[in-house]
Design a protein around this motif. Structure first.
Motif, PDB file in Angstrom:
ATOM      1  N   LYS A  35       1.085  -0.816   0.234  1.00 53.59           N
ATOM      2  CA  LYS A  35       0.047   0.006  -0.048  1.00 53.59           C
ATOM      3  C   LYS A  35       1.028   1.116  -0.093  1.00 53.59           C
ATOM      4  N   ALA A  36       1.826   1.335   0.580  1.00 52.71           N
ATOM      5  CA  ALA A  36       2.796   2.558   0.580  1.00 52.71           C
ATOM      6  C   ALA A  36       3.557   2.521  -0.592  1.00 52.71           C
ATOM      7  N   TRP A  37       3.981   1.484  -1.143  1.00 54.47           N
ATOM      8  CA  TRP A  37       4.715   1.521  -2.741  1.00 54.47           C
ATOM      9  C   TRP A  37       3.671   2.248  -3.382  1.00 54.47           C
ATOM     10  N   ILE A  38       2.755   1.263  -3.510  1.00 57.71           N
ATOM     11  CA  ILE A  38       1.695   2.382  -4.632  1.00 57.71           C
ATOM     12  C   ILE A  38       1.445   3.052  -3.733  1.00 57.71           C
ATOM     13  N   THR A  39       0.934   3.712  -3.277  1.00 61.44           N
ATOM     14  CA  THR A  39       0.091   5.428  -3.068  1.00 61.44           C
ATOM     15  C   THR A  39       1.887   6.205  -3.261  1.00 61.44           C
ATOM     16  N   ALA A  40       2.624   5.849  -3.503  1.00 58.48           N
ATOM     17  CA  ALA A  40       3.259   6.505  -3.970  1.00 58.48           C
ATOM     18  C   ALA A  40       4.270   7.472  -5.197  1.00 58.48           C
ATOM     19  N   SER A  90      11.353   7.852  -3.030  1.00 62.11           N
ATOM     20  CA  SER A  90      11.759   7.756  -2.042  1.00 62.11           C
ATOM     21  C   SER A  90      11.943   7.945  -0.800  1.00 62.11           C
ATOM     22  N   LEU A  91      10.503   8.318  -0.354  1.00 66.42           N
ATOM     23  CA  LEU A  91      10.257   8.476   1.051  1.00 66.42           C
ATOM     24  C   LEU A  91      10.007   7.287   1.795  1.00 66.42           C
ATOM     25  N   VAL A  92       9.270   6.816   0.920  1.00 65.94           N
ATOM     26  CA  VAL A  92       9.481   5.166   0.595  1.00 65.94           C
ATOM     27  C   VAL A  92      11.109   4.689   1.529  1.00 65.94           C
ATOM     28  N   LEU A  93      11.369   4.261   0.316  1.00 62.39           N
ATOM     29  CA  LEU A  93      12.270   3.870   0.304  1.00 62.39           C
ATOM     30  C   LEU A  93      13.688   4.409   0.780  1.00 62.39           C
ATOM     31  N   TRP A 103      17.573   7.684  -5.296  1.00 62.36           N
ATOM     32  CA  TRP A 103      16.445   7.299  -6.276  1.00 62.36           C
ATOM     33  C   TRP A 103      15.991   8.572  -7.135  1.00 62.36           C
ATOM     34  N   ILE A 104      16.194  10.068  -6.369  1.00 62.77           N
ATOM     35  CA  ILE A 104      15.548  10.948  -7.007  1.00 62.77           C
ATOM     36  C   ILE A 104      16.412  10.996  -7.918  1.00 62.77           C
TER      37      ILE A 104
END
Length: 173
Positions: A35-40, A90-93, A103-104
């Motif tokens: 969910k966190a990754w897909i939301t990002a 990147s906020l998730v990573l 990553w950015i």
């Protein structure tokens, strides 16, 4: 109201599919919640639709211009928002890797490289018109797909075992 609905559905489809496919790879390296990754992914896709694609389409409708050309041009312009996706992800990573900020830059570099190559190719091949409005939707998807090997390789480097935070490193028996 219809434009907002189209933007929301488009963003959910683009961000959701991209996020789900990426998560299938990311989860093999680190325990990031789906969910966190897909939301990002959905957030930046929604911004691209709301800030770039829908205004161009609405403007085309109001001026009786070709709406499909507006979609095409706006979609090609939204490619520049790819780095926004990198920022959001990147906020998730950053919870799992010390290389999260790279990553950015990797997203920015891959989008710039692909845009530059397509621009140069459009001068060599007159039928490649993705950035002039005379191109096809297939050319836009080609540009989206062309970033995949670049960002994919960078993501593997960002998630390399040596870059993971100690809590997320794979346990050796």
């Amino acid at each position: 109201m219809i434009a907002l609905l189209i933007a929301t559905v488009g963003a959910a489809l683009l961000g959701g599919v991209l996020g789900a496919l990426q998560w299938l790879v990311v989860r093999r390296r680190v325990p990031i919640p789906r969910k966190a990754w897909i939301t990002a992914n959905i957030g930046p896709a929604l911004l691209a639709w709301l800030l770039v694609i829908m205004p161009a389409v609405i403007s085309a409708q109001n001026s009786d211009a070709n709406v499909s050309t507006a979609y095409l041009l706006a979609a090609s312009q939204s490619l520049a928002l790819g780095p926004l996706l990198g920022l959001s992800q990147s906020l998730v990573l950053r919870k799992v890797t010390r290389r999260w900020a790279w990553w950015i830059g990797a997203n920015l570099a891959s989008w710039l490289i692909v845009d530059a190559v397509i621009y140069l190719l459009s001068h060599l091949f007159s039928n490649l018109n993705a950035f002039t409005g005379d191109g096809s939707i297939a050319e836009i998807y080609l540009a989206l797909i062309a970033t995949t090997p670049l960002t994919g390789r960078a993501l593997l480097w960002v998630l390399a075992p040596t870059a993971l935070t100690t809590a997320d490193k794979p346990k050796t028996p």
